[in-house]
Write an enzyme that holds these catalytic residues in place. Structure first.
Site: not given
Length: 228
Positions: A126, A145
């Site tokens: 991420k 997220d």
């Protein structure tokens, strides 16, 4: 209860179109002026609000301006400098170690590949995706997220649970040209309307296509639990 469109591709395109209209200025909310600052801010943002990160980095970035500054930092002092950030002690260790790797292997530069970035302590896929997209203009995937994880499940865009699996599941469904902006749109929508505990379905532009809409839906598909 909202009704999803016939295919996940159609659902994704409709979601994106509506959210673009709702949040025309959607963008990354972390403050930074360089790739290094971006990397540090994203590492600090894990399980911490962007607002808090921006407060801390306002002074941090004046004191630490290069990878060498982090590499040579006293870890306890750095932890104190980022006090107020979630897991500040651990993250101080990540930043000093990452600084050392960047100095030793990249001449102080931030790596520009997924593998190079994920080799840095504290950097998962991420974080690497954010740095690639906003620091290097390289879009290899979708940043997943907590907002993206929650809302894509609520909207029936995925049934996967882990961020890595969600990203892999979404990439064939979300148009590649929207991979970067998709994340920002969902983050804005998650903050404004579709929060984790009490989403405001009555004021949601996606309610009619959301199978989790709680007006007459029984289950929050993000958690799989009944609405309280």
């Amino acid at each position: 209860m909202g009704t999803t469109l016939a295919t996940r591709e159609a659902q994704a395109e409709e979601v994106i179109e509506r959210l673009h209209e709702e949040y025309p200025d959607s963008a990354i909310s972390l403050n930074y002026t360089s790739r290094l600052e971006l990397l540090v801010a994203v590492v600090l943002s894990a399980q911490c609000t962007d607002e808090r990160v921006n407060e801390v980095t306002a002074d941090l970035f004046e004191k630490y301006q290069s990878a060498r500054d982090y590499a040579e930092a006293d870890e306890e002092q750095l932890a104190e400098d980022i006090y107020g950030i979630t897991f500040h002690n651990n993250k101080a260790g990540y930043l000093t170690a990452a600084g050392q790797i960047m100095v030793e292997e990249y001449d102080g530069a931030v790596p520009d590949t997924m593998s190079g970035l994920t080799d840095l302590p504290g950097v998962g896929r991420k974080t690497a995706n954010v740095v690639l997209q906003h620091g290097h203009d390289v879009v290899e995937g979708i940043v997943v997220d907590t907002h993206v994880q929650r809302i894509t499940r609520r909207l029936g865009l995925t049934k996967e649970e882990r961020p890595e699996a969600i990203e892999e599941d979404l990439m064939p469904v979300v148009p590649e040209s929207e991979w970067q902006q998709f994340t920002h749109l969902l983050i804005d929508h998650g903050r404004a309307v579709c929060d984790a505990r009490n989403p405001d379905c009555g004021d949601c532009v996606l309610a009619d296509i959301c199978p989790s809409e709680k007006g007459d839906g029984d289950v929050d598909l993000a958690s799989g639990e009944p609405w309280s």
